[in-house]
Design a protein around this motif. Structure first.
Motif, PDB file in Angstrom:
ATOM      1  N   UNK A 180     -16.930   1.629   4.202  1.00 35.12           N
ATOM      2  CA  UNK A 180     -16.138   1.853   5.417  1.00 35.12           C
ATOM      3  C   UNK A 180     -15.258   3.085   5.276  1.00 35.12           C
ATOM      4  N   UNK A 181     -14.611   3.207   4.095  1.00 34.70           N
ATOM      5  CA  UNK A 181     -13.717   4.341   3.868  1.00 34.70           C
ATOM      6  C   UNK A 181     -14.500   5.644   3.910  1.00 34.70           C
ATOM      7  N   UNK A 182     -15.723   5.598   3.342  1.00 32.79           N
ATOM      8  CA  UNK A 182     -16.517   6.820   3.328  1.00 32.79           C
ATOM      9  C   UNK A 182     -16.847   7.254   4.744  1.00 32.79           C
ATOM     10  N   UNK A 183     -17.137   6.275   5.615  1.00 37.09           N
ATOM     11  CA  UNK A 183     -17.430   6.604   7.014  1.00 37.09           C
ATOM     12  C   UNK A 183     -16.226   7.274   7.659  1.00 37.09           C
ATOM     13  N   UNK A 184     -15.032   6.945   7.150  1.00 35.27           N
ATOM     14  CA  UNK A 184     -13.824   7.568   7.693  1.00 35.27           C
ATOM     15  C   UNK A 184     -13.420   8.787   6.882  1.00 35.27           C
ATOM     16  N   UNK A 185     -14.272   9.196   5.963  1.00 35.12           N
ATOM     17  CA  UNK A 185     -14.019  10.425   5.231  1.00 35.12           C
ATOM     18  C   UNK A 185     -13.155  10.279   4.002  1.00 35.12           C
ATOM     19  N   UNK A 186     -13.013   9.088   3.500  1.00 27.33           N
ATOM     20  CA  UNK A 186     -12.207   8.921   2.294  1.00 27.33           C
ATOM     21  C   UNK A 186     -13.058   8.305   1.175  1.00 27.33           C
ATOM     22  N   UNK A 201       0.859  -1.184   0.000  1.00 30.16           N
ATOM     23  CA  UNK A 201       0.000   0.000   0.000  1.00 30.16           C
ATOM     24  C   UNK A 201       0.894   1.231   0.000  1.00 30.16           C
ATOM     25  N   UNK A 202       0.776   2.045  -1.050  1.00 31.41           N
ATOM     26  CA  UNK A 202       1.577   3.263  -1.133  1.00 31.41           C
ATOM     27  C   UNK A 202       0.717   4.434  -0.705  1.00 31.41           C
ATOM     28  N   UNK A 203       1.353   5.438  -0.127  1.00 30.57           N
ATOM     29  CA  UNK A 203       0.620   6.650   0.224  1.00 30.57           C
ATOM     30  C   UNK A 203       1.237   7.808  -0.529  1.00 30.57           C
ATOM     31  N   UNK A 204       0.390   8.620  -1.139  1.00 28.09           N
ATOM     32  CA  UNK A 204       0.901   9.757  -1.891  1.00 28.09           C
ATOM     33  C   UNK A 204      -0.066  10.915  -1.733  1.00 28.09           C
ATOM     34  N   UNK A 220      -9.769 -15.162  -0.843  1.00 28.83           N
ATOM     35  CA  UNK A 220     -10.755 -14.420  -0.062  1.00 28.83           C
ATOM     36  C   UNK A 220     -10.128 -13.802   1.176  1.00 28.83           C
ATOM     37  N   UNK A 221      -9.279 -14.567   1.868  1.00 24.36           N
ATOM     38  CA  UNK A 221      -8.713 -14.034   3.118  1.00 24.36           C
ATOM     39  C   UNK A 221      -7.726 -12.900   2.820  1.00 24.36           C
ATOM     40  N   UNK A 222      -7.019 -12.994   1.691  1.00 28.32           N
ATOM     41  CA  UNK A 222      -6.085 -11.920   1.347  1.00 28.32           C
ATOM     42  C   UNK A 222      -6.831 -10.621   1.040  1.00 28.32           C
ATOM     43  N   UNK A 223      -7.988 -10.768   0.371  1.00 24.59           N
ATOM     44  CA  UNK A 223      -8.778  -9.562   0.087  1.00 24.59           C
ATOM     45  C   UNK A 223      -9.260  -8.934   1.391  1.00 24.59           C
ATOM     46  N   UNK A 224      -9.734  -9.795   2.308  1.00 17.08           N
ATOM     47  CA  UNK A 224     -10.215  -9.292   3.597  1.00 17.08           C
ATOM     48  C   UNK A 224      -9.099  -8.580   4.340  1.00 17.08           C
ATOM     49  N   UNK A 225      -7.899  -9.167   4.273  1.00 17.77           N
ATOM     50  CA  UNK A 225      -6.789  -8.559   5.006  1.00 17.77           C
ATOM     51  C   UNK A 225      -6.403  -7.229   4.373  1.00 17.77           C
ATOM     52  N   UNK A 226      -6.479  -7.156   3.035  1.00 17.09           N
ATOM     53  CA  UNK A 226      -6.193  -5.885   2.352  1.00 17.09           C
ATOM     54  C   UNK A 226      -7.198  -4.824   2.779  1.00 17.09           C
ATOM     55  N   UNK A 227      -8.473  -5.241   2.884  1.00 20.67           N
ATOM     56  CA  UNK A 227      -9.512  -4.311   3.285  1.00 20.67           C
ATOM     57  C   UNK A 227      -9.225  -3.757   4.686  1.00 20.67           C
ATOM     58  N   UNK A 228      -8.897  -4.663   5.626  1.00 21.03           N
ATOM     59  CA  UNK A 228      -8.643  -4.204   7.009  1.00 21.03           C
ATOM     60  C   UNK A 228      -7.445  -3.273   7.052  1.00 21.03           C
ATOM     61  N   UNK A 229      -6.385  -3.633   6.306  1.00 19.20           N
ATOM     62  CA  UNK A 229      -5.177  -2.795   6.327  1.00 19.20           C
ATOM     63  C   UNK A 229      -5.461  -1.401   5.813  1.00 19.20           C
ATOM     64  N   UNK A 230      -6.217  -1.345   4.692  1.00 13.28           N
ATOM     65  CA  UNK A 230      -6.527  -0.043   4.102  1.00 13.28           C
ATOM     66  C   UNK A 230      -7.359   0.790   5.071  1.00 13.28           C
ATOM     67  N   UNK A 231      -8.374   0.144   5.681  1.00  9.96           N
ATOM     68  CA  UNK A 231      -9.231   0.881   6.617  1.00  9.96           C
ATOM     69  C   UNK A 231      -8.412   1.375   7.808  1.00  9.96           C
ATOM     70  N   UNK A 232      -7.474   0.534   8.273  1.00  5.89           N
ATOM     71  CA  UNK A 232      -6.639   0.930   9.408  1.00  5.89           C
ATOM     72  C   UNK A 232      -5.759   2.127   9.041  1.00  5.89           C
TER      73      UNK A 232
END
Lengths: 305, 122
Positions: B69-75, B6-9, B23-35
Motif C-alpha cells: 500500500x505504501x509503495x502505491x503511495x510512493x513510500x 507514529x513519529x515523523x522525521x 490483530x485489530x491493533x495491527x490493522x489500525x496501525x496499518x490504516x493510520x500509517x497509510x493515512x
C-alpha cells in the motif's frame, strides 16, 4: 508383555516390578530358581574345577594370555568368577544382581572383549557346568532340567551384557556427534558490516541449526549488512543442507543482512543441480574474491549518495 | 493499551511497536500509517519490531500489505529490529516480508531510505 523400550532402559535403575517382568520375559519361574538354589552346595564343590578349565581354555589364546599376563590379575578374575557362580546359584535375582551384571558387562566392554568372544566364552563355560552336573547330579534327566534352568539365567545375563555393549557404543557415538556438531564455525568480521563465515565439515541439521543461530546473533551484535558464507570446506550438500542454507539466508535477510555464498565445488554444484536448487536464490559467486567484490558493491550501494 | 505512536522525521514515518499487538491493533496501525502517507510528503515508513518476540502470519501479512500500500503511495517500507530467534521462527513457518525492506535498526533503515531517495533523485 515387555516392550523394547523397557528392555532398553537402564538395568541399574530397574524397579522390582521391572525385574520381575524381565525374569518372566526370560520365562524364569520359581521352579527354576528353586532348582538352581538346590544345587548351591554341589556347585560350590565343582566351581573351582570349572573355572580352572575355563581359564585353561581362554589362556590358550594369545590375546587373552596377554590380558591376564600377571598372576594377580588372573587370581582376581578367578575369584570374581567364583563369586559370580555363587550369585548365579544363590537364587536371589534382585536389583543388586542386575547392577552387578551390568558392571561386569561394562568391564568386558572397556577391556575390548567383543560380544562374539564374550558369548563364545560363556558357551564354553556353560558346557563345562553341564558336564559337571551330568556327573554329580542323581539322574541325567534331573541334570538336564537343571541345565535348562541355568540356561535361562545365563541368557538373561548375556542379554544384560549385550545391552551394556550397545549402550556403551551409543554413548561413544553420541559423544562423537556432539563433538562434531560443536566444531565451532567462526564468524569473522572482515570490516565494519561485512562478516565472513567459513563453513567446514559436514552440515548435519543439528550443526546447521546452531550455525544459523550463531550467525543471526552475530548479525545483530556486529551490525552486519552483508554475510559471505564460504562453503569451500563443505564436502557434501544434500537437499536438507541446501534448505538450511536457504533458511539461514532468508532469516538473515529478515534481519536486514544480504547473504552471498562462495566456494561451491564442482561436486556440490552437481548435487545442487540434481536436487533442483535454484542457484539465483543462493546468490552464489565462484570464489571468495568475487564474493567480496559483490559484498562491497552491496554495501556501497546502500551507503553512497 | 496505548496506540503505537507514529513519529515523523524529514519525510520518514517511524512507528516503534512496544508490545505485542492484537490483530485489530495491527490493522489500525496499518490504516493510520497509510493515512499519514497521503497528507505529508512521506518517502519512507520505518516499523521497529525489536521489542517483539514473535511475528505471526497475520502480522507478517499485514506488514506486507502495508508495504504494498505504501509503495502505491510512493513510500518505501522498512521493517527493522527483527530479533534472531524471531527471524528463525518466521523462516521455519515460511513467513517472508517480500514487499518490505528489512534493516538491522533505525539507523540502517534511515541510511537505506536515504540512498534509495538519492538513487531516485540522482
Amino acid at each position: 508383555m515387555l516392550t523394547a523400550q523397557q528392555l532398553n532402559s537402564d538395568f541399574e535403575s530397574k524397579t522390582e516390578g521391572e525385574i520381575k517382568k524381565l525374569l518372566s520375559w526370560s520365562a524364569i519361574e520359581d521352579a527354576d530358581v528353586e532348582r538352581i538354589a538346590s544345587i548351591a552346595s554341589v556347585s560350590e564343590d565343582f566351581s573351582d574345577a570349572v573355572i580352572q578349565k575355563f581359564y585353561d581354555h581362554i589362556l590358550s589364546f594369545e590375546e587373552a594370555a596377554d590380558m591376564f599376563a600377571s598372576e594377580s590379575t588372573l587370581e582376581r578374575v578367578k575369584r570374581g568368577q567364583k563369586e559370580y557362580f555363587r550369585q548365579l546359584t544363590a537364587g536371589v535375582y534382585d536389583q543388586k544382581y542386575f547392577a552387578e551384571r551390568k558392571r561386569i558387562g561394562q568391564i568386558h566392554e572397556t577391556a575390548g572383549i567383543g560380544p562374539a568372544l564374550y558369548i563364545g566364552a560363556y558357551a564354553f563355560y556353560l558346557n563345562q557346568v553341564g558336564l559337571e552336573l551330568l556327573e554329580r547330579v542323581g539322574s541325567p534327566e534331573e541334570a538336564f532340567r537343571l541345565h535348562l534352568s541355568l540356561l535361562k539365567l545365563a541368557h538373561l545375563d548375556m542379554a544384560l551384557a549385550l545391552q551394556t555393549y550397545v549402550e556403551a557404543r551409543e554413548t561413544t557415538i553420541e559423544a562423537q556427534q556432539r563433538e562434531m556438531s560443536e566444531l565451532p564455525t567462526p564468524v569473522l568480521q572482515v570490516k565494519a558490516g561485512l562478516l565472513l563465515v567459513p563453513v567446514v565439515g559436514t552440515l548435519d541439521s543439528h550443526r546447521a541449526r546452531s550455525l544459523t543461530i550463531a550467525l543471526l546473533e552475530s548479525i545483530q551484535s556486529m551490525r552486519a549488512r552483508v554475510l559471505v558464507l564460504d562453503i569451500t570446506g563443505v564436502s557434501a550438500v544434500d537437499s536438507m543442507v541446501a534448505n538450511h542454507l536457504l533458511q539461514t539466508m532468508t532469516a538473515a535477510r529478515l534481519m536486514g543482512a544480504h547473504s552471498i555464498i562462495t566456494g561451491i565445488s564442482p561436486t556440490v554444484a552437481e548435487a545442487l543441480v540434481k536436487i533442483g536448487v535454484d542457484a539465483t536464490s543462493l546468490n552464489t559467486f565462484g570464489d571468495l574474491e568475487r564474493g567480496f567484490e559483490e559484498a562491497e558493491r552491496i554495501m556501497s550501494a546502500h551507503r553512497e549518495e | 493499551m496505548p496506540e503505537t505512536p507514529i513519529l515523523a522525521h524529514s519525510g520518514v514515518l517511524i512507528a516503534s511497536i512496544q508490545s505485542a499487538l492484537s490483530d485489530s491493533e495491527i490493522l489500525s496501525l496499518r490504516s493510520q500509517l497509510l493515512a499519514r502517507i497521503s497528507h505529508k510528503s512521506v518517502r519512507g515508513v520505518v516499523i521497529d519490531v525489536s521489542a517483539l518476540d514473535v511475528l505471526d502470519s497475520f502480522a507478517t501479512r499485514t506488514l506486507n500489505e502495508l508495504a504494498s500500500g505504501a509503495r502505491l503511495r510512493g513510500a518505501q517500507t522498512v521493517v527493522v529490529g527483527i530479533q534472531p530467534d524471531v527471524a528463525l521462527s518466521m523462516v521455519l513457518l515460511g513467513l517472508t516480508l517480500r514487499d518490505a525492506e528489512t534493516a538491522l535498526d533505525l539507523d540502517a533503515a534511515l541510511g537505506l531510505l536515504e540512498s534509495a531517495a538519492g538513487r531516485r533523485d540522482g
